[in-house]
Design a protein around this motif. Structure first.
Motif, PDB file in Angstrom:
ATOM      1  N   VAL A  10      -3.727  -7.969 -18.380  1.00  0.00           N
ATOM      2  CA  VAL A  10      -5.062  -7.941 -17.788  1.00  0.00           C
ATOM      3  C   VAL A  10      -5.221  -6.682 -16.935  1.00  0.00           C
ATOM      4  O   VAL A  10      -4.288  -6.263 -16.265  1.00  0.00           O
ATOM      5  CB  VAL A  10      -5.322  -9.223 -16.954  1.00  0.00           C
ATOM      6  CG1 VAL A  10      -4.360  -9.323 -15.785  1.00  0.00           C
ATOM      7  CG2 VAL A  10      -6.755  -9.282 -16.458  1.00  0.00           C
ATOM      8  N   LEU A  11      -6.403  -6.058 -17.023  1.00  0.00           N
ATOM      9  CA  LEU A  11      -6.728  -4.912 -16.175  1.00  0.00           C
ATOM     10  C   LEU A  11      -7.670  -5.352 -15.073  1.00  0.00           C
ATOM     11  O   LEU A  11      -8.668  -6.028 -15.331  1.00  0.00           O
ATOM     12  CB  LEU A  11      -7.392  -3.799 -16.982  1.00  0.00           C
ATOM     13  CG  LEU A  11      -6.427  -2.811 -17.633  1.00  0.00           C
ATOM     14  CD1 LEU A  11      -6.046  -3.311 -19.008  1.00  0.00           C
ATOM     15  CD2 LEU A  11      -7.034  -1.428 -17.720  1.00  0.00           C
ATOM     16  N   LEU A  12      -7.335  -4.979 -13.852  1.00  0.00           N
ATOM     17  CA  LEU A  12      -8.129  -5.355 -12.690  1.00  0.00           C
ATOM     18  C   LEU A  12      -8.411  -4.116 -11.846  1.00  0.00           C
ATOM     19  O   LEU A  12      -7.664  -3.130 -11.907  1.00  0.00           O
ATOM     20  CB  LEU A  12      -7.385  -6.395 -11.845  1.00  0.00           C
ATOM     21  CG  LEU A  12      -7.030  -7.715 -12.543  1.00  0.00           C
ATOM     22  CD1 LEU A  12      -6.053  -8.515 -11.695  1.00  0.00           C
ATOM     23  CD2 LEU A  12      -8.275  -8.527 -12.831  1.00  0.00           C
ATOM     24  N   GLU A  14     -11.679  -2.192  -9.001  1.00  0.00           N
ATOM     25  CA  GLU A  14     -13.091  -2.033  -8.666  1.00  0.00           C
ATOM     26  C   GLU A  14     -13.862  -1.420  -9.832  1.00  0.00           C
ATOM     27  O   GLU A  14     -13.297  -0.747 -10.692  1.00  0.00           O
ATOM     28  CB  GLU A  14     -13.217  -1.143  -7.421  1.00  0.00           C
ATOM     29  CG  GLU A  14     -14.577  -1.142  -6.795  1.00  0.00           C
ATOM     30  CD  GLU A  14     -14.585  -0.387  -5.476  1.00  0.00           C
ATOM     31  OE1 GLU A  14     -15.415  -0.716  -4.626  1.00  0.00           O
ATOM     32  OE2 GLU A  14     -13.759   0.532  -5.299  1.00  0.00           O
ATOM     33  N   SER A  15     -15.173  -1.642  -9.846  1.00  0.00           N
ATOM     34  CA  SER A  15     -16.026  -1.016 -10.861  1.00  0.00           C
ATOM     35  C   SER A  15     -15.927   0.503 -10.771  1.00  0.00           C
ATOM     36  O   SER A  15     -15.752   1.059  -9.684  1.00  0.00           O
ATOM     37  CB  SER A  15     -17.489  -1.432 -10.657  1.00  0.00           C
ATOM     38  OG  SER A  15     -17.660  -2.800 -10.876  1.00  0.00           O
ATOM     39  N   ALA A  16     -16.017   1.155 -11.913  1.00  0.00           N
ATOM     40  CA  ALA A  16     -16.089   2.619 -12.012  1.00  0.00           C
ATOM     41  C   ALA A  16     -14.774   3.333 -11.725  1.00  0.00           C
ATOM     42  O   ALA A  16     -14.768   4.551 -11.554  1.00  0.00           O
ATOM     43  CB  ALA A  16     -17.189   3.172 -11.101  1.00  0.00           C
ATOM     44  N   VAL A  17     -13.657   2.605 -11.672  1.00  0.00           N
ATOM     45  CA  VAL A  17     -12.371   3.303 -11.503  1.00  0.00           C
ATOM     46  C   VAL A  17     -11.827   3.774 -12.848  1.00  0.00           C
ATOM     47  O   VAL A  17     -10.868   4.548 -12.898  1.00  0.00           O
ATOM     48  CB  VAL A  17     -11.315   2.410 -10.805  1.00  0.00           C
ATOM     49  CG1 VAL A  17     -11.741   2.088  -9.387  1.00  0.00           C
ATOM     50  CG2 VAL A  17     -11.034   1.134 -11.600  1.00  0.00           C
ATOM     51  N   GLY A  18     -12.447   3.316 -13.938  1.00  0.00           N
ATOM     52  CA  GLY A  18     -12.051   3.800 -15.258  1.00  0.00           C
ATOM     53  C   GLY A  18     -11.191   2.839 -16.056  1.00  0.00           C
ATOM     54  O   GLY A  18     -10.468   3.280 -16.953  1.00  0.00           O
ATOM     55  N   LYS A  19     -11.291   1.543 -15.790  1.00  0.00           N
ATOM     56  CA  LYS A  19     -10.459   0.571 -16.522  1.00  0.00           C
ATOM     57  C   LYS A  19     -10.765   0.593 -18.021  1.00  0.00           C
ATOM     58  O   LYS A  19      -9.856   0.660 -18.844  1.00  0.00           O
ATOM     59  CB  LYS A  19     -10.681  -0.843 -15.967  1.00  0.00           C
ATOM     60  CG  LYS A  19     -10.283  -1.021 -14.516  1.00  0.00           C
ATOM     61  CD  LYS A  19     -10.380  -2.467 -14.060  1.00  0.00           C
ATOM     62  CE  LYS A  19     -11.777  -3.042 -14.142  1.00  0.00           C
ATOM     63  NZ  LYS A  19     -12.748  -2.338 -13.257  1.00  0.00           N
ATOM     64  N   SER A  20     -12.047   0.529 -18.361  1.00  0.00           N
ATOM     65  CA  SER A  20     -12.429   0.502 -19.777  1.00  0.00           C
ATOM     66  C   SER A  20     -12.064   1.815 -20.464  1.00  0.00           C
ATOM     67  O   SER A  20     -11.637   1.821 -21.624  1.00  0.00           O
ATOM     68  CB  SER A  20     -13.931   0.228 -19.919  1.00  0.00           C
ATOM     69  OG  SER A  20     -14.248  -1.046 -19.401  1.00  0.00           O
ATOM     70  N   SER A  21     -12.229   2.919 -19.754  1.00  0.00           N
ATOM     71  CA  SER A  21     -11.865   4.222 -20.327  1.00  0.00           C
ATOM     72  C   SER A  21     -10.360   4.314 -20.557  1.00  0.00           C
ATOM     73  O   SER A  21      -9.895   4.902 -21.539  1.00  0.00           O
ATOM     74  CB  SER A  21     -12.327   5.351 -19.396  1.00  0.00           C
ATOM     75  OG  SER A  21     -13.733   5.395 -19.323  1.00  0.00           O
ATOM     76  N   LEU A  22      -9.602   3.720 -19.643  1.00  0.00           N
ATOM     77  CA  LEU A  22      -8.147   3.703 -19.773  1.00  0.00           C
ATOM     78  C   LEU A  22      -7.736   2.938 -21.025  1.00  0.00           C
ATOM     79  O   LEU A  22      -6.894   3.393 -21.807  1.00  0.00           O
ATOM     80  CB  LEU A  22      -7.549   3.044 -18.531  1.00  0.00           C
ATOM     81  CG  LEU A  22      -6.087   3.310 -18.193  1.00  0.00           C
ATOM     82  CD1 LEU A  22      -5.866   4.779 -17.882  1.00  0.00           C
ATOM     83  CD2 LEU A  22      -5.666   2.439 -17.019  1.00  0.00           C
ATOM     84  N   GLU A  59      -2.138  -8.102 -25.758  1.00  0.00           N
ATOM     85  CA  GLU A  59      -3.485  -8.670 -25.800  1.00  0.00           C
ATOM     86  C   GLU A  59      -4.132  -8.274 -24.476  1.00  0.00           C
ATOM     87  O   GLU A  59      -3.775  -8.785 -23.416  1.00  0.00           O
ATOM     88  CB  GLU A  59      -3.424 -10.188 -25.922  1.00  0.00           C
ATOM     89  CG  GLU A  59      -2.897 -10.678 -27.248  1.00  0.00           C
ATOM     90  CD  GLU A  59      -3.041 -12.190 -27.378  1.00  0.00           C
ATOM     91  OE1 GLU A  59      -2.881 -12.884 -26.353  1.00  0.00           O
ATOM     92  OE2 GLU A  59      -3.305 -12.657 -28.479  1.00  0.00           O
ATOM     93  N   ILE A  60      -5.059  -7.348 -24.519  1.00  0.00           N
ATOM     94  CA  ILE A  60      -5.584  -6.715 -23.308  1.00  0.00           C
ATOM     95  C   ILE A  60      -6.937  -7.296 -22.918  1.00  0.00           C
ATOM     96  O   ILE A  60      -7.889  -7.272 -23.702  1.00  0.00           O
ATOM     97  CB  ILE A  60      -5.717  -5.193 -23.516  1.00  0.00           C
ATOM     98  CG1 ILE A  60      -4.381  -4.597 -23.984  1.00  0.00           C
ATOM     99  CG2 ILE A  60      -6.200  -4.520 -22.240  1.00  0.00           C
ATOM    100  CD1 ILE A  60      -4.500  -3.178 -24.493  1.00  0.00           C
ATOM    101  N   TRP A  61      -7.012  -7.806 -21.696  1.00  0.00           N
ATOM    102  CA  TRP A  61      -8.270  -8.284 -21.135  1.00  0.00           C
ATOM    103  C   TRP A  61      -8.734  -7.259 -20.098  1.00  0.00           C
ATOM    104  O   TRP A  61      -8.109  -7.070 -19.071  1.00  0.00           O
ATOM    105  CB  TRP A  61      -8.077  -9.657 -20.482  1.00  0.00           C
ATOM    106  CG  TRP A  61      -7.874 -10.740 -21.482  1.00  0.00           C
ATOM    107  CD1 TRP A  61      -6.685 -11.127 -22.055  1.00  0.00           C
ATOM    108  CD2 TRP A  61      -8.876 -11.564 -22.077  1.00  0.00           C
ATOM    109  NE1 TRP A  61      -6.899 -12.148 -22.954  1.00  0.00           N
ATOM    110  CE2 TRP A  61      -8.230 -12.431 -22.989  1.00  0.00           C
ATOM    111  CE3 TRP A  61     -10.264 -11.662 -21.911  1.00  0.00           C
ATOM    112  CZ2 TRP A  61      -8.927 -13.378 -23.734  1.00  0.00           C
ATOM    113  CZ3 TRP A  61     -10.953 -12.599 -22.667  1.00  0.00           C
ATOM    114  CH2 TRP A  61     -10.290 -13.441 -23.556  1.00  0.00           C
ATOM    115  N   ASP A  62      -9.829  -6.595 -20.424  1.00  0.00           N
ATOM    116  CA  ASP A  62     -10.417  -5.578 -19.547  1.00  0.00           C
ATOM    117  C   ASP A  62     -11.534  -6.246 -18.757  1.00  0.00           C
ATOM    118  O   ASP A  62     -12.597  -6.553 -19.305  1.00  0.00           O
ATOM    119  CB  ASP A  62     -10.944  -4.424 -20.407  1.00  0.00           C
ATOM    120  CG  ASP A  62     -11.783  -3.442 -19.614  1.00  0.00           C
ATOM    121  OD1 ASP A  62     -11.620  -3.374 -18.379  1.00  0.00           O
ATOM    122  OD2 ASP A  62     -12.612  -2.745 -20.233  1.00  0.00           O
ATOM    123  N   THR A  63     -11.312  -6.502 -17.476  1.00  0.00           N
ATOM    124  CA  THR A  63     -12.272  -7.268 -16.684  1.00  0.00           C
ATOM    125  C   THR A  63     -13.274  -6.381 -15.971  1.00  0.00           C
ATOM    126  O   THR A  63     -13.006  -5.216 -15.692  1.00  0.00           O
ATOM    127  CB  THR A  63     -11.553  -8.116 -15.623  1.00  0.00           C
ATOM    128  OG1 THR A  63     -10.922  -7.244 -14.676  1.00  0.00           O
ATOM    129  CG2 THR A  63     -10.493  -9.011 -16.253  1.00  0.00           C
TER     130      THR A  63
END
Length: 207
Positions: A10-12, A14-22, A59-63
Motif C-alpha cells: 500500500v502507498l500512503l 499526503e496528496s500531491a507528493v507523487g504516489k500515483s506518479s511513483l 499487489e499495489i494499492w495507491d491510496t
C-alpha cells in the motif's frame, strides 16, 4: 522453476507528493506531468525478479491522500507499505510521520514500512534534508530512500529492496490456513503452489 510470491503493498502519504506518479513509473515506466489526484484507491500489479531466482508480485494499492480516505481497509492485510513525502515540502514529512504512526498502531506488526522522499529531481527546492529523514527512519526501524518519479531515479531500487526484505517462507509450525502465521501475519503467497493446486490457474489473493 523459480519461486513466485505475491504480496500486498500500500502507498500512503499526503496528496500531491507523487504516489500515483511513483507507481506509474514503477509499473509502466511512464511519467505524466498532469496526472489527476487519485480518488479512493487505485489497484495495480508489478513483478520484481530477484537475484536468487525468486520473483515477487506486488499487489499495489495507491491510496488518495485526503483525510476522508484515511481508512484501515486499504492497508488491512498489507505486507508492506511505502509512505511517501515530497522533499520540497516539509509539511509532507510531518504527514508521513502521522501515517507511519497509524500503521504502527493499526497494521500487522510484521509489516515492512519504507519511507520514501519523492521529487529528488527538485533538489534545488529541497526543504527536507536526507539526514533528517534518514535519522527518523533509523529511529523507527523503517527502510528509507529518495526517488524521482519524473526521472525514474531510485524508483526500481526502493521496490526491489522491499521485495528482498519480505519473508519468502515461514516455519512449518507457524503456517496456518489462508497464508497466515499463527500470529496472524500474512505470508507471501507462493504462486507456483497455487498454480499446481488449481491446474495451472492462479488464485485470487484474499486481500
Amino acid at each position: 522453476m523459480s519461486k513466485q510470491f505475491q504480496f500486498k503493498l500500500v502507498l500512503l502519504g499526503e496528496s500531491a507528493v507523487g504516489k500515483s506518479s511513483l507507481v506509474l513509473r514503477f509499473v509502466k515506466d511512464q511519467f505524466d506531468d498532469y496526472r489527476e489526484s487519485t480518488i479512493g484507491a487505485a489497484f495495480l500489479t508489478q513483478t520484481v525478479s530477484l537475484e536468487d531466482g525468486t520473483s515477487v508480485k506486488f499487489e499495489i494499492w495507491d491510496t488518495a491522500g485526503q483525510e476522508r480516505y484515511k481508512a484501515p481497509m486499504y492497508y488491512r492485510n498489507a505486507n508492506c507499505a511505502v509512505v511517501v513525502y515530497d522533499i520540497t515540502q516539509s509539511a509532507s514529512l510531518e504527514k508521513a510521520r502521522s501515517w507511519i504512526r497509524e500503521l504502527q498502531r493499526q497494521a500487522d506488526p510484521s509489516i515492512i514500512i519504507a519511507l520514501c522522499g519523492n521529487k529528488s529531481d527538485l533538489s534545488a527546492r529541497r526543504q527536507v534534508s536526507q539526514e533528517e529523514a534518514k535519522k527518523y527512519a533509523e529511529e523507527e526501524g523503517l527502510m528509507w530512500g529518495e526517488t524521482s518519479a519524473k526521472s525514474g531515479e531510485g524508483v526500481q531500487d526502493i521496490f526491489t529492496d522491499i521485495a528482498k526484505k519480505l519473508p519468502k517462507s515461514a516455519p512449518p509450525s507457524a503456517r496456518t490456513a489462508g497464508g497466515r502465521t499463527a500470529t496472524g501475519a500474512r505470508q507471501g503467497v507462493d504462486l507456483n503452489k497455487q498454480a499446481n493446486a488449481t491446474g495451472g490457474q492462479g488464485e485470487q489473493c484474499n486481500c
